[in-house]
Design an enzyme around this catalytic site. Structure first.
Site, PDB file in Angstrom:
ATOM      1  N   PHE A  39       8.624   1.600  -6.272  1.00  0.00           N
ATOM      2  CA  PHE A  39       7.536   1.440  -7.231  1.00  0.00           C
ATOM      3  C   PHE A  39       8.028   1.439  -8.681  1.00  0.00           C
ATOM      4  CE2 PHE A  39       5.208   3.195  -3.545  1.00  0.00           C
ATOM      5  CZ  PHE A  39       4.227   2.218  -3.424  1.00  0.00           C
ATOM      6  N   GLY A  40       8.915   2.375  -9.018  1.00  0.00           N
ATOM      7  CA  GLY A  40       9.409   2.452 -10.385  1.00  0.00           C
ATOM      8  C   GLY A  40      10.259   1.267 -10.776  1.00  0.00           C
ATOM      9  N   GLU A  51      -1.584  13.221   6.835  1.00  0.00           N
ATOM     10  CA  GLU A  51      -1.948  11.876   7.278  1.00  0.00           C
ATOM     11  C   GLU A  51      -1.359  11.575   8.654  1.00  0.00           C
ATOM     12  OE1 GLU A  51      -2.259  10.201   2.698  1.00  0.00           O
ATOM     13  OE2 GLU A  51      -0.536   9.680   3.930  1.00  0.00           O
TER      14      GLU A  51
END
Length: 417
Positions: free
Chosen positions: A14-15, A171
Site C-alpha cells: 500500500f505504501g 476475521e
C-alpha cells in the site's frame, strides 16, 4: 549524462504503490523493487484462505498498475542491503542500484517472539502462498475427518486454533466458523457441524486491542454466538506439528493459524538506524531517517509517534497516506526545512466477524452488526486496485451472501505433507 533524479521504492504494498502513484508521469525516474510481481490486498487474504475468494480477486500485477507510466520501472528482486552513505542498494542476485531518493516500504512479517520454528506448524497470513497453504490445510483436514468413523479420532481434524485476537485473527475465526458450522458441512456425510471446534486464543485480556472495549466485547459475543470459543489471557507456550500448548492445557489439531503479531522486515537492520522492539525504524516527523533527508521509511517498517505518544498502527490507510506524503515531497523536491510534519488522518477502524457481522469505530461513532459490515465491505472494495477487481469481489460477496456457498475449494496437494 542525464540529470534526471532517480527514486527507488522498495516494496509494492500500500505504501510503495501510493508513493509511486504520486510520482508517475513526473520528471523523476522511478524504480519499484519487490520480490513479488503483484500488489496484494492483504486485508482480504483470509477470504482466500477460507475459499471465499480466489487469489486473482485480491492481487494485481504491479506492471499493470503502471503500464501507462513511462517513468516507472518495475524490478522483480529482493533487496538485501542498503548503503545509505553511497546511496546504493544490493539485491539478492548481486545486482546493484544507485538512487537519489529512497522509499523503504518493505512491510512486515509475522513475529513468533523468538520461536521461529513454530512457523511451519502455525503459518500466518502475509502472502497468497500463506493463504493457499491455510486453505489447503482446512480442506485436507475435512477430507481426513470424512474418512474416520470414530468421533474421538476425527476430533483433531475438526478443530481449529487461531492464535492472536487482532483483526486478522477475529476475521479468520469468524470465517472458519461459517465454514465449519454451515457452508461446507452439507458436502460431508460422515460428521455433523456440531463436531467442529474453533478456538480464538489471545494472550491479553481483550480481543481487538486498540478498539473501544464495548466493540471488542460485542465482537467476542458475536464470535461465541457463532460457535467460537474465545480464550483470553491465554499465552501459547509451545507449538508442535499437531498440538498447541498453554499453561492451562493443550489442544490437539493440525489446523493452527498464527495471527499474533508482526515484526518489521530484517532489511531494516541494514539502515543502521534506531529501531523499536519489533524492528521498525524510528523516523523523523517527515518520515525520513536521521541525517539522510532523502531516505524515507514508511508503512509497517516505520515507527512514528502520534501526539499521544503512541506509534501509528500498521494499517493500510496509514501506509497509503504516508506514501502519498513522501511522494509529494520527492516530486516537489521539498527541502527538509520546509517539510510539514506528517499527520495521519484517522478515518476509523473496523473488523469483520462473519456474514453480516462486523464492528466499526469511525470518528468516535461506534457501529456493530449489519451496518458495520456494510461499511467494512464498501471501504475494502473501494481500496481494491482496478475496476474489474472491485466489481468481481462485489459479485462474489453477493453470491456468497445469498447462496451461502463458498468459492474455490480445490486441493492440489501442493502443501500436503
Amino acid at each position: 549524462m542525464s540529470d534526471q533524479k532517480h527514486a527507488i521504492i522498495i516494496g509494492g504494498g500500500f505504501g510503495g504503490i501510493s508513493a509511486a502513484k504520486e510520482l508517475r508521469n513526473s520528471g523523476i525516474k522511478v524504480t519499484i523493487i519487490d520480490k513479488n510481481n503483484h500488489h496484494l490486498f492483504q486485508p482480504l487474504l483470509y477470504q482466500v484462505a477460507t475459499a471465499a475468494l480466489s487469489p486473482g480477486d485480491i492481487a494485481v500485477p504491479i506492471r499493470a498498475i503502471f503500464g501507462k507510466s513511462s517513468n516507472v520501472r518495475v524490478v522483480l528482486g529482493e533487496v538485501t542491503e542498503i548503503n545509505k552513505q553511497e546511496k546504493s542498494l544490493k539485491l539478492k542476485d548481486e545486482r546493484t542500484f544507485d538512487f537519489d531518493y529512497l522509499v523503504v516500504a518493505a512491510g512486515a512479517q509475522y513475529n513468533y517472539f523468538g520461536n521461529d520454528d513454530w512457523a511451519e506448524s502455525a503459518p500466518g497470513l502475509k502472502s497468497i502462498s500463506d493463504a493457499l497453504q491455510v486453505r489447503e490445510r482446512i480442506l485436507l483436514s475435512l477430507e481426513e475427518a470424512e474418512q474416520i468413523d470414530d468421533p474421538k479420532l476425527r476430533e483433531p481434524y475438526l478443530t481449529y486454533v487461531i492464535i492472536g485476537g487482532g483483526p486478522t485473527g477475529v476475521e479468520m475465526a469468524g470465517a472458519i466458523a461459517e465454514i465449519a458450522k454451515r457452508n461446507m458441512m452439507r458436502d460431508y456425510k460422515n460428521f455433523s457441524k456440531n463436531e467442529s471446534r474453533i478456538f480464538l486464543v489471545e494472550a491479553g485480556p481483550q480481543i481487538l486491542n486498540g478498539f473501544p472495549k464495548s466493540l471488542a466485547e460485542k465482537a467476542r459475543e458475536s464470535l461465541e454466538d457463532m460457535g467460537v470459543s474465545v480464550l483470553l489471557d491465554t499465552p501459547v507456550t509451545e507449538i508442535s506439528d499437531s498440538r498447541v500448548q498453554f499453561k492451562q492445557g493443550a489442544i490437539e489439531t493440525p489446523n493452527i493459524i498464527w495471527a499474533a503479531g508482526v515484526a518489521a522486515s530484517p532489511l531494516m537492520s541494514s539502515l543502521d538506524e534506531p529501531q523499536d522492539r519489533t524492528g521498525r525504524v524510528i523516523v523523523n516527523k517527515d518520515l525520513s531517517i536521521s541525517d539522510y533527508p532523502d531516505i524515507f521509511v514508511i508503512g509497517d517498517a516505520a515507527h512514528l509517534e502520534e501526539e499521544d505518544g503512541n506509534p501509528l498502527p500498521g494499517l493500510a490507510p496509514v501506509a497509503m497516506q504516508e506514501g502519498r506524503y513522501v511522494g509529494k515531497i520527492i516530486r516537489n523536491n521539498t527541502p527538509s526545512k520546509d517539510r510539514k510534519p506528517f499527520h495521519y488522518v484517522d478515518k476509523g477502524t473496523m473488523a469483520t466477524i462473519g456474514r453480516a457481522k462486523a464492528v466499526a469505530d469511525v470518528k468516535g461513532m461506534k457501529f456493530s452488526g449489519f451496518i458495520a459490515w456494510i461499511l467494512w465491505s464498501v471501504i475494502h472494495i473501494f481500496y481494491l486496485i482496478g475496476f474489474r477487481n472491485r466489481i468481481k469481489v462485489f459479485v462474489e460477496w453477493m453470491w456468497y451472501y445469498f447462496s451461502f456457498k463458498r468459492g474455490v475449494r480445490l486441493i492440489t496437494n501442493r502443501f500436503s505433507k
